[in-house]
Design a protein around this motif. Structure first.
Motif, PDB file in Angstrom:
ATOM      1  N   LEU A   6       0.792  -1.223   0.000  1.00 28.96           N
ATOM      2  CA  LEU A   6       0.000   0.000   0.000  1.00 28.96           C
ATOM      3  C   LEU A   6       0.828   1.279   0.000  1.00 28.96           C
ATOM      4  O   LEU A   6       0.279   2.358  -0.136  1.00 28.96           O
ATOM      5  N   LYS A   7       2.125   1.151   0.197  1.00 27.29           N
ATOM      6  CA  LYS A   7       3.041   2.288   0.300  1.00 27.29           C
ATOM      7  C   LYS A   7       2.796   3.079   1.563  1.00 27.29           C
ATOM      8  O   LYS A   7       3.705   3.354   2.324  1.00 27.29           O
ATOM      9  N   ASP A   8       1.550   3.442   1.826  1.00 24.03           N
ATOM     10  CA  ASP A   8       1.216   4.192   3.039  1.00 24.03           C
ATOM     11  C   ASP A   8       0.345   3.304   3.922  1.00 24.03           C
ATOM     12  O   ASP A   8      -0.873   3.280   3.770  1.00 24.03           O
ATOM     13  N   HIS A   9       0.942   2.565   4.800  1.00 25.45           N
ATOM     14  CA  HIS A   9       0.192   1.699   5.701  1.00 25.45           C
ATOM     15  C   HIS A   9      -0.475   2.566   6.768  1.00 25.45           C
ATOM     16  O   HIS A   9       0.123   3.535   7.238  1.00 25.45           O
ATOM     17  N   PRO A  10      -1.700   2.277   7.168  1.00 21.18           N
ATOM     18  CA  PRO A  10      -2.375   3.128   8.160  1.00 21.18           C
ATOM     19  C   PRO A  10      -1.674   3.173   9.501  1.00 21.18           C
ATOM     20  O   PRO A  10      -1.923   4.074  10.290  1.00 21.18           O
ATOM     21  N   LEU A  11      -0.791   2.194   9.778  1.00 16.36           N
ATOM     22  CA  LEU A  11      -0.112   2.173  11.062  1.00 16.36           C
ATOM     23  C   LEU A  11       1.341   2.624  10.966  1.00 16.36           C
ATOM     24  O   LEU A  11       2.093   2.511  11.915  1.00 16.36           O
ATOM     25  N   THR A  12       1.763   3.091   9.795  1.00 15.80           N
ATOM     26  CA  THR A  12       3.112   3.637   9.653  1.00 15.80           C
ATOM     27  C   THR A  12       3.004   5.045   9.114  1.00 15.80           C
ATOM     28  O   THR A  12       2.013   5.423   8.497  1.00 15.80           O
ATOM     29  N   ASN A  13       4.069   5.830   9.314  1.00 12.51           N
ATOM     30  CA  ASN A  13       4.043   7.154   8.697  1.00 12.51           C
ATOM     31  C   ASN A  13       4.417   7.023   7.229  1.00 12.51           C
ATOM     32  O   ASN A  13       4.860   5.990   6.764  1.00 12.51           O
ATOM     33  N   ASN A  14       4.257   8.100   6.489  1.00 12.24           N
ATOM     34  CA  ASN A  14       4.458   8.035   5.046  1.00 12.24           C
ATOM     35  C   ASN A  14       5.892   7.686   4.678  1.00 12.24           C
ATOM     36  O   ASN A  14       6.140   6.965   3.721  1.00 12.24           O
ATOM     37  N   ARG A  15       6.858   8.214   5.409  1.00 14.38           N
ATOM     38  CA  ARG A  15       8.251   7.959   5.066  1.00 14.38           C
ATOM     39  C   ARG A  15       8.615   6.495   5.260  1.00 14.38           C
ATOM     40  O   ARG A  15       9.295   5.897   4.433  1.00 14.38           O
ATOM     41  N   THR A  16       8.167   5.904   6.355  1.00 15.40           N
ATOM     42  CA  THR A  16       8.469   4.495   6.602  1.00 15.40           C
ATOM     43  C   THR A  16       7.859   3.621   5.517  1.00 15.40           C
ATOM     44  O   THR A  16       8.529   2.716   4.993  1.00 15.40           O
ATOM     45  N   GLY A  17       6.613   3.864   5.173  1.00 18.01           N
ATOM     46  CA  GLY A  17       5.963   3.079   4.132  1.00 18.01           C
ATOM     47  C   GLY A  17       6.651   3.233   2.792  1.00 18.01           C
ATOM     48  O   GLY A  17       6.842   2.256   2.061  1.00 18.01           O
ATOM     49  N   TYR A  18       7.050   4.455   2.440  1.00 16.05           N
ATOM     50  CA  TYR A  18       7.725   4.689   1.163  1.00 16.05           C
ATOM     51  C   TYR A  18       9.068   3.965   1.121  1.00 16.05           C
ATOM     52  O   TYR A  18       9.401   3.314   0.129  1.00 16.05           O
ATOM     53  N   LEU A  19       9.834   4.070   2.203  1.00 13.80           N
ATOM     54  CA  LEU A  19      11.153   3.437   2.224  1.00 13.80           C
ATOM     55  C   LEU A  19      11.049   1.916   2.193  1.00 13.80           C
ATOM     56  O   LEU A  19      11.872   1.242   1.562  1.00 13.80           O
TER      57      LEU A  19
END
Length: 330
Positions: free
Chosen positions: A240-253
């Motif tokens: 999903l790239k942007d997981h609801p339980l992670t911030n955007n940077r963590t999901g992107y990386l």
């Protein structure tokens, strides 16, 4: 329910597939007799709980259809149907044999009717409201519905919805200025965008969102019994790239690094502590842009920080007692 259906069939008959969401479900089997049998099993299973199948919502059909009825079925706002096509467009089975048809999932007719009815109600309720209030009320409904259906074959239907919404808005605009010419009304409520198309927008730049502007994004099947809330942030952030339980940077990386630590190269596992690291430390002139960030295991982050000059740049302060990095025994 699923276990009861599976137990009722032998391996020779072929196990049916049951897809369920809340109280809606679909049973798939290669034969009509198999579907009939599954229906009887489910009927008995529900009766033991004091429930029963609703006849008006229960039907047996073939995805390709027959001479007597159209094929396919509606499920969760989508219509799933098989269409006969030529050999250049046909789907193939697991052995590479052409099947002569392809399966398409589209927004169902009922879902489209309900959506257009909801938009029409908003427009009627906003007859005496300013244009900005109307756009503010419409945009969330358009965005939510289009995002839900963008996984299917929906581009043509999105354009269809935009057309009918334009008809509603034109009627809304003309009713507000019955003594003005159509050209005057058009230029008051619509403007030409950079692409040369007309958009419903205010003079302050509040723009109505278009269904067709939502990009189609095909759905990838979720593996096993995975859930977005099972704690497996690595898997879901990659999906999903942007997981609801992670911030955007963590999901992107996580997605950019394909689930691997940028230092040791090993896959992140459930339970690992993940930390964002600056490739060039900020104390050495590194910035906070994504191109200067990487995701590491905590212990890999500690090792990297110990040797990248970060501690030396602190002015020789050494290791702080709250740092993750521990001093080796003397």
């Amino acid at each position: 329910m699923g276990e009861a259906v599976q137990r009722a069939f032998t391996a020779k008959e072929g196990k049916p597939s049951l897809i369920r969401y809340a109280d809606d479900f679909v049973v798939l089997h290669p034969t009509r007799a198999g579907v009939e049998k599954a229906r009887q099993v489910i009927d008995v299973w529900l009766r033991d709980m004091g429930l029963e199948l609703k006849p008006s919502k229960t039907r047996i059909t073939h995805p390709l259809g027959t001479a007597q009825e159209s094929g396919g079925f509606d499920f969760l706002g989508f219509n799933v149907r098989q269409y006969r096509v030529g050999r250049t467009h046909t789907a193939k089975n697991q052995h590479g044999t052409p099947l002569g048809f392809k399966t398409l999932t589209k927004p169902s007719n009922e879902a489209v009717k309900r959506h257009l009815a909801a938009l029409g109600q908003i427009v009627r309720d906003s007859r005496n409201k300013p244009q900005e209030a109307l756009i503010t009320a419409l945009n969330p409904v358009i965005t939510g519905w289009a995002n839900y259906h963008r996984a299917g074959v929906a581009k043509e239907i999105f354009s269809h919805c935009d057309h009918w919404l334009y008809v509603m808005l034109r009627r809304w605009a003309r009713s507000r200025h019955p003594n003005k010419q159509a050209k005057w009304v058009t230029h008051k409520y619509w403007a030409v965008d950079q692409g040369g198309g007309w958009t419903f927008r205010t003079q302050d730049g509040v723009v109505l969102k278009a269904h067709a502007a939502t990009p189609i994004r095909r759905h990838k099947k979720v593996k096993g019994t995975a859930s977005p809330y099972d704690g497996n942030l690595v898997y879901w952030a990659q999906r999903l790239k942007d997981h609801p339980l992670t911030n955007n940077r963590t999901g992107y990386l996580l997605k950019w690094q394909r689930g691997r630590c940028a230092s040791c190269g090993l896959y992140f596992r459930l339970g690992d502590v993940l930390e964002i690291d600056h490739i060039i430390p900020e104390r050495l002139g590194g910035d906070d842009r994504l191109t200067n960030l990487q995701l590491l295991h905590r212990h890999c982050h500690d090792q990297k920080t110990a040797h990248d000059g970060s501690y030396q740049a602190r002015g020789g302060q050494g290791i702080h007692d709250k740092d993750h990095l521990d001093e080796e025994p003397g």
